[in-house]
Design an enzyme around this catalytic site. Sequence first.
Site, PDB file in Angstrom:
ATOM      1  N   LYS A  83       0.850  -1.194   0.000  1.00  0.00           N
ATOM      2  CA  LYS A  83       0.000   0.000   0.000  1.00  0.00           C
ATOM      3  C   LYS A  83       0.888   1.247   0.000  1.00  0.00           C
ATOM      4  CE  LYS A  83      -4.362   0.572   2.409  1.00  0.00           C
ATOM      5  NZ  LYS A  83      -4.999   0.386   3.712  1.00  0.00           N
TER       6      LYS A  83
HETATM    7  C1  E4P Z   1      -8.502   1.150   4.141  1.00  0.00           C
HETATM    8  O1  E4P Z   1      -7.613   0.548   3.621  1.00  0.00           O
HETATM    9  C2  E4P Z   1      -8.339   2.093   5.244  1.00  0.00           C
HETATM   10  O2  E4P Z   1      -7.346   1.610   6.087  1.00  0.00           O
HETATM   11  C3  E4P Z   1      -9.586   2.225   6.048  1.00  0.00           C
HETATM   12  O3  E4P Z   1     -10.703   1.809   5.309  1.00  0.00           O
HETATM   13  C4  E4P Z   1      -9.757   3.541   6.720  1.00  0.00           C
HETATM   14  O4  E4P Z   1     -10.973   3.551   7.399  1.00  0.00           O
HETATM   15  P1  E4P Z   1     -11.349   4.673   8.493  1.00  0.00           P
HETATM   16  O5  E4P Z   1     -11.558   5.952   7.773  1.00  0.00           O
HETATM   17  O6  E4P Z   1     -12.595   4.161   9.132  1.00  0.00           O
HETATM   18  O7  E4P Z   1     -10.170   4.725   9.438  1.00  0.00           O
END
Ligand code: E4P
Length: 220
Positions: A83
């Site tokens: 990522k």
């Molecule tokens: C996805 O890869 C992110 O880590 C995640 O969906 C973020 O979610 P949040 O905004 O609830 O922290």
Amino acid sequence: MKFFLDTANLDEIRKGAKWGIVDGVTTNPSLIAKEGRPIEEHIREICDIVNGDISAEVVSTVAAEMVQEGRKLSRIHKNVVVKCPLTRDGIMATSTLSKEGIRVNVTLCFTAGQALIAAKAGAYIISPFVGRLDDIGYTGMDLIRGITQIYKNYGFKTQVLAASLRSPTHVIDSALAGAHIGTMPFKVMDMLFNHPLTDKGLEQFLKDWGKVFQETPVAG
Ligand code: E4P
């Protein structure tokens, strides 16, 4: 639509995996930090539980370092997807890693323009954050609709992963919008099962059965 769990908690991942509907896992630095273990061993353990794409995020902010880190993360397991954040450096790293055959999930996407950039850099996945846009007064789901349409227009292979999903409605709307993947916290996946008419209906079926056969079927 593929279902990913958005958590690094091993208990939640094990519980979700038992349902047989989890296609992958997304983590981020906050989620990994919450578990308090070195990322390599933690991600390896997640890969042993779920046989699907497992996203592990770089924490460097300079392209060359992101590339080194991404290569290292990708060596943990064949299912690891690296990522990278949607910054200029993150996109440079995405381009380099993608050319090496390393699959990249470009994260922290908040506009369709950013999603176009990620696709052009060869991203395997783009992660638009629905809930965080809702939090600041936008309609996050419009972004999912926009990106899926734009990718369709040009035949981009990058998969749209609806992220930051906070409710079952978010999941359903992402599916309606044509997202390839929805990543959600364990709690949201659990809530997707629920309907009072399911519970009421089952109770009645078993009551009717019991009245005639005086026994309940043996589970499992
Ligand atoms: C996805 O890869 C992110 O880590 C995640 O969906 C973020 O979610 P949040 O905004 O609830 O922290």
